[in-house]
Design an enzyme around this catalytic site. Sequence first.
Site, PDB file in Angstrom:
ATOM      1  N   GLU A  64      72.978  89.703  -9.793  1.00 58.28           N
ATOM      2  CA  GLU A  64      71.879  88.663  -8.907  1.00 58.28           C
ATOM      3  C   GLU A  64      70.543  87.964 -10.321  1.00 58.28           C
ATOM      4  OE1 GLU A  64      69.256  92.253  -8.163  1.00 58.28           O
ATOM      5  OE2 GLU A  64      70.771  92.989  -5.974  1.00 58.28           O
TER       6      GLU A  64
ATOM      7  N   GLU B 168      76.046  95.665  -3.785  1.00 57.53           N
ATOM      8  CA  GLU B 168      75.141  97.167  -4.058  1.00 57.53           C
ATOM      9  C   GLU B 168      74.389  97.388  -2.378  1.00 57.53           C
ATOM     10  OE1 GLU B 168      72.330  97.084  -7.012  1.00 57.53           O
ATOM     11  OE2 GLU B 168      73.349  95.789  -7.998  1.00 57.53           O
TER      12      GLU B 168
HETATM   13  C1  GBH Z   1      69.619  95.709  -7.142  1.00 62.51           C
HETATM   14  O1  GBH Z   1      67.925  94.637  -7.496  1.00 62.51           O
HETATM   15  C2  GBH Z   1      69.683  95.722  -8.985  1.00 62.51           C
HETATM   16  O2  GBH Z   1      70.309  95.425  -9.005  1.00 62.51           O
HETATM   17  C3  GBH Z   1      69.841  96.839  -9.653  1.00 62.51           C
HETATM   18  O3  GBH Z   1      69.431  96.895 -10.775  1.00 62.51           O
HETATM   19  C4  GBH Z   1      68.373  97.702  -9.457  1.00 62.51           C
HETATM   20  O4  GBH Z   1      68.558  99.273  -9.448  1.00 62.51           O
HETATM   21  C5  GBH Z   1      68.329  98.025  -7.731  1.00 62.51           C
HETATM   22  O5  GBH Z   1      68.291  97.094  -7.235  1.00 62.51           O
HETATM   23  C6  GBH Z   1      67.330  99.263  -7.376  1.00 62.51           C
HETATM   24  O6  GBH Z   1      65.964  98.567  -7.359  1.00 62.51           O
HETATM   25  O7  GBH Z   1      60.215  95.194  -0.609  1.00 62.51           O
HETATM   26  O8  GBH Z   1      61.552  95.904   1.306  1.00 62.51           O
HETATM   27  O9  GBH Z   1      61.171  93.308   1.095  1.00 62.51           O
HETATM   28  C7  GBH Z   1      67.224  94.807  -6.257  1.00 62.51           C
HETATM   29  C8  GBH Z   1      66.719  93.659  -6.125  1.00 62.51           C
HETATM   30  C9  GBH Z   1      64.810  93.219  -5.019  1.00 62.51           C
HETATM   31  C10 GBH Z   1      65.976  94.263  -3.817  1.00 62.51           C
HETATM   32  C11 GBH Z   1      63.173  92.846  -4.079  1.00 62.51           C
HETATM   33  C12 GBH Z   1      64.838  94.669  -2.792  1.00 62.51           C
HETATM   34  C13 GBH Z   1      62.298  94.152  -1.877  1.00 62.51           C
HETATM   35  C14 GBH Z   1      62.747  94.452  -0.592  1.00 62.51           C
HETATM   36  N1  GBH Z   1      65.674  94.276  -5.376  1.00 62.51           N
HETATM   37  N2  GBH Z   1      63.741  93.839  -2.915  1.00 62.51           N
HETATM   38  S1  GBH Z   1      60.782  94.407   0.400  1.00 62.51           S
END
Ligand code: GBH
Length: 436
Positions: free
Chosen positions: A157, A350
Amino acid sequence: MATTNPIPRFPAGFLWGVSTSAHQIEGAADAREASVWDVFTDGPGRVRDGSTAAVACDHVHRHREDVALLAGLGVDAYRFSVSWPRVRSRGGLDFYDRLVDELCAAGVRPVPTLFHWDLPADLDWLERDTAQRFAEYASEVAGRLGDRVTKWITLNEPAEHTLLGHALGVHAPGRKLLFDALPAAHHQLLAHGLAVRALRAAGADDIGIANSHAPTWPASEDEADVAAAGFYDALLNGMFADPLLLGRYPDGIGELMPGDVEADLKVVAEPLDWYGINYYAPTSVGAPQGTEIDFGGVRMPAELPFSVRVIEGHPVTDFGWPVVPEALTELLTAFRARYGDRLPPVVVTENGCAYDGLDDRDRITYLDGHIRALHRAVEAGVDVRGYFVWSLLDNFEWAEGYARRFGLVHVDFETLERTPKASYGWFGELLREQRA
Ligand code: GBH
């Protein structure tokens, strides 16, 4: 609760797995160099519960138990990450060497990610040279593990690491540069391309990336909302997929990058063997609202040319993210439509959700819905080859500390005891059904 209706069968050879990352589970921080995350968490108010990842799940000392949990689950593959700061320390690669041996002995295929946000503290993605250093590190790891590891992931990411870490400052390294953060994205993409070359030179032929993607839904049909959503889509999705798959940045993005990036894009577009997608939830975006927005703990400054909105009408996880399985089908079919034959086979690297409790029926419902949605994408002609649940264990959830639990296995962070949740049993049963 999940229906009793069996999940349709996925194609032969489909890779079922679970994911973790080094900084979130390993602990044993005193046996490795510092990363930007160690420096960041030392600052006040950065992590919600004031915790650090110094011990986390203590996986470095409990890896045998964790490999046994993987074997008990019956996954084909385990996606973990290699800590660059640990590899730089004396004996650091020995740990991964043993882990890979144990995984192979347990019949679980190791799938390492070379970078999952824990950059050595003296390096900086704003520096172009970090890309070259990453390629050298990739060669070193491949030289040591490449006789047993065949499937590799370069980066996790880069979109989130740029946005959260360099633009908004809620993740390490804690910079609030807004659009001046974009060189960090370009340098990560360049690092990816150089690492693909380095891994190939070391004999690897099954290389992918784990990119964060989400359908971006305009908040309304209003022209200003549609335009803002289109720009956000270019920033989160296009900026990280187009260079890899089309060899260019989306319109309006290339101009924001450091200098002339044409020659670099040839490196970035080095062909991939497969494309990894991390998917959690769709995003609703509209025109700027002129005020700072607190979005699930992420402060979005008023001066951004878009604003992220709450999606109504769906259940939400403990993190507040909406549960919308059909958006996964939408995402994958849209990828296929946009990139056509340039899209290599896809792996969901993921997918998962934050819920408390050992009897985690909500997690089962989430996973059941998303795996069915994934199958619909397969039926619609998307070449999907694998699915990895985030995560094997409850772990250090970055700025949320230990407050958000994503594991199939519960971890008591006082005693470090592991206890499989209901979802662990459910996922294991699904794997047995898929193979029957
Ligand atoms: C991942 O990032 C990471 O790779 C991992 O390390 C982490 O533990 C896991 O996810 C869980 O967080 O607010 O509804 O618009 C995920 C990145 C960024 C995905 C924020 C969801 C927001 C959804 N995330 N995004 S929303």
